[in-house]
Design a protein around this motif. Structure first.
Motif, PDB file in Angstrom:
ATOM      1  N   ARG A 364       0.840  -1.217   0.000  1.00 42.47           N
ATOM      2  CA  ARG A 364       0.000   0.000   0.000  1.00 42.47           C
ATOM      3  C   ARG A 364       0.868   1.257   0.000  1.00 42.47           C
ATOM      4  N   TYR A 386      -8.407   4.155  -1.713  1.00 41.82           N
ATOM      5  CA  TYR A 386      -8.046   3.286  -0.574  1.00 41.82           C
ATOM      6  C   TYR A 386      -9.268   2.972   0.289  1.00 41.82           C
ATOM      7  N   GLU A 398      -7.825   4.789   7.565  1.00 43.82           N
ATOM      8  CA  GLU A 398      -7.384   4.880   6.165  1.00 43.82           C
ATOM      9  C   GLU A 398      -6.853   6.272   5.829  1.00 43.82           C
ATOM     10  N   THR A 402      -3.240   7.230   4.242  1.00 43.73           N
ATOM     11  CA  THR A 402      -3.174   7.547   2.809  1.00 43.73           C
ATOM     12  C   THR A 402      -2.710   8.976   2.598  1.00 43.73           C
TER      13      THR A 402
END
Ligand SMILES: Cc1cc2nc3c(=O)[nH]c(=O)nc-3n(C[C@H](O)[C@H](O)[C@H](O)COP(=O)(O)OP(=O)(O)OC[C@H]3O[C@@H](n4cnc5c(N)ncnc54)[C@H](O)[C@@H]3O)c2cc1C
Ligand code: SF4
Length: 503
Positions: A364, A386, A398, A402
């Motif tokens: 990721r 995401y 998240e 991110t």
């Protein structure tokens, strides 16, 4: 009956010991849950994520009903969560509505519009929102490492006589191994959870109702109950934790799980309590079954990172969502929704993401996140991707990962420097490059790796601001080695990559 308390349970609050149930009286109280279809379309959620949420919610409903509790449950309704709750309150006229603090800022504001809700703190977490605010107060800079040490002390985890066991707080240096040419050592695949009748029903529903959404459900095998989540925890502690630390950052073609826990979704839905996860890892080390570096490395992810990102989220929302410190303005390449690219690292990472709803941290951060950072994609778009594709995606965890950690869009709150690297990092940590038509060591020419071209282009585009960051000085200094011709060639190639002509 006159309803005393109506207890709201959201899709990521599936915890039978939740504070919302304190004092619950099955004779006088009822639980309210709703599947609002807009929750799956406000970001274009992938099928595995939708199926996991719906299946876990329906299993939780059945569990509560098996206890003899009344559950008012609305399946797949249109409209809004707040609207449905208001209707339920009007219809059942409870004396009180009780809800646990939601994990998402926008849900908190939406439900705040429902009159008279009694909010209860979510004690799933080891650090309360007020405690984090107190930690942050007066600090010029927040850093996970200091927060983590505080948490170790406060919760007495891996401590002896007030000192960290083994004499160090952090064994990260031992946790950066790659597999070498031979690949990962023999390991057993993680425990699967075959879909039961209820999950199969949900899978059929998702395939029909959300047919256009990305992803597929043929391999869906996530734990969907608290019991299954505990089995998944046992499986990880016994079979993968001993080697977790050493190969935490490594990647390998066709090996989505390696030595990772696969526990984030169960924890984020609150099927699994992080205290139990931490205790099991510490116990395994105390019994001599796992090395200290593995236990510490794993515990740091949960007691450190997981709590820290939640603190950051609540500390900086709602404007955090809008941050774009590097002024990124490109669109997300369409192949993020299909995996259709000749860059093997991206094809592998995106492919498994759409198939399984899963990629591990380095995939990721240093594959999909790195490419979007170097390309200069709008952070909001990266965030929405995401949030849509991972089974463990909930905004409080998240978004800081991110927008902050991977895109540096918060200007340095989550990470002290951008995670910018060339394709050589991916070559070192995986075997992806061996099967790829591009060459990670080259930044120009027809075979140049797009990551490597974009890396130099990224430094060139952001040279003035990066040069002010002491942790970037070395990287920026290397720009001096590029001749004007090389600079022009890199920028030309980066332009072609952005136009979708390469990759
Ligand atoms: C761009 C990006 C987006 C991410 N989005 C999410 C997300 O939506 N939901 C999510 O739970 N995690 C997210 N993470 C963090 C991390 O990648 C996942 O928690 C992890 O990959 C989940 O797999 P696992 O359970 O096998 O974890 P393992 O690698 O085995 O780690 C163990 C546990 O540590 C916790 N953890 C590890 N790293 C982090 C982290 N950086 N932040 C918070 N918790 C962490 C998780 O609970 C995880 O289950 C994201 C990371 C990045 C770089
Ligand atoms: S060469 Fe570049 S694009 Fe290809 S797998 Fe390696 S890092 Fe990815």
């Amino acid at each position: 009956m006159v309803l005393r308390n109506l207890v709201v349970v959201l899709g990521d609050q599936l915890d039978a010991d939740s504070a919302a149930f304190d004092g619950f009286d099955p004779q006088r109280d009822a639980v309210w849950m709703a599947e609002v279809s807009a929750e799956s379309t406000k970001v274009w959620s992938a099928k595995p994520r939708i199926a996991l949420f719906l299946s876990a919610m329906r299993h939780f409903r059945e569990f509560l009903r098996s206890r003899g509790w009344t559950v008012l449950y609305q399946e797949m309704v249109a409209g809004t969560l707040g609207g449905h709750l208001r209707e339920a309150v009007a219809r059942h006229a409870p004396e009180r509505v009780i809800a646990l603090e939601p994990g998402e800022w926008s849900v908190r504001s939406e439900l705040a519009g429902v009159e008279g809700i009694e909010w209860r703190e979510d004690r799933h977490f080891l650090c309360g929102r007020d405690e984090f605010a107190a930690h942050a107060k007066g600090r010029k800079q927040l850093r996970m490492e200091f927060f983590y040490r505080e948490m170790r002390r406060r919760h007495d985890v891996l401590m002896e006589n007030g000192q960290p066991v083994g004499g160090e707080w952090n064994f990260d240096q031992e946790n950066r191994g790659s597999f070498g040419k031979e690949g990962p050592p023999l390991h057993l695949p993680p425990r699967r959870f075959e879909p039961d009748a209820l999950t199969r029903e949900v899978i059929a529903l998702v395939n029909e109702r959300f047919a256009e959404h990305p992803g597929d459900l043929t391999q869906f095998d996530w734990p969907v109950t608290a019991g299954e989540a505990l089995e998944a925890l046992d499986d990880f502690i016994e079979r993968r934790l001993p080697q977790f630390g050493e190969w935490q950052d490594a990647m390998w073609t066709g090996e989505p799980w390696l030595f990772h826990a696969r526990l984030s979704a169960a924890m984020n839905l609150k099927l699994l309590n992080p205290r139990r996860v931490i205790a099991r890892a510490e116990e395994a080390w105390r019994q001599g079954r796992v090395p200290l570096a593995a236990a510490e490395g794993f515990i740091r992810q949960i007691l450190g990172w997981r709590e820290y990102v939640r603190g950051i989220y609540w500390q900086f929302m709602p404007d955090y969502l809008e941050r774009n410190a590097l002024g990124a303005d490109q669109s997300l390449p369409p192949f993020y929704w299909t995996g259709d690219t000749s860059m093997v690292c991206l094809r592998e990472s995106i492919g498994q993401t759409l198939r399984l709803g899963y990629a591990h941290h380095i995939q990721r951060l240093m594959v999909t996140g790195l490419y979007a950072l170097l390309l200069g994609v709008r952070p909001r778009e990266v965030h929405e991707w995401y949030l849509a594709v991972y089974v463990d995606a909930v905004e409080w965890v998240e978004l800081p990962n991110t927008l902050g950690m991977s895109q540096y869009a918060d200007g340095g709150i989550m990470a002290s420097k951008p995670y910018a690297a060339t394709g050589k990092y991916i070559q070192r940590m995986s075997n992806y490059c061996a099967g790829c038509r591009f060459r990670p060591g080259e930044s120009t020419g027809p075979d140049a790796c797009p990551f490597t071209s974009l890396y130099w282009d990224f430094l060139l585009r952001h040279e003035p601001e990066l040069a002010r960051n002491p942790r970037m000085v070395m990287q920026v200094r290397n720009l001096a080695r590029l001749s004007p011709d090389q600079r022009a060639a890199i920028q030309e190639r980066a332009g072609r990559i952005r136009a979708g002509e390469v990759g």
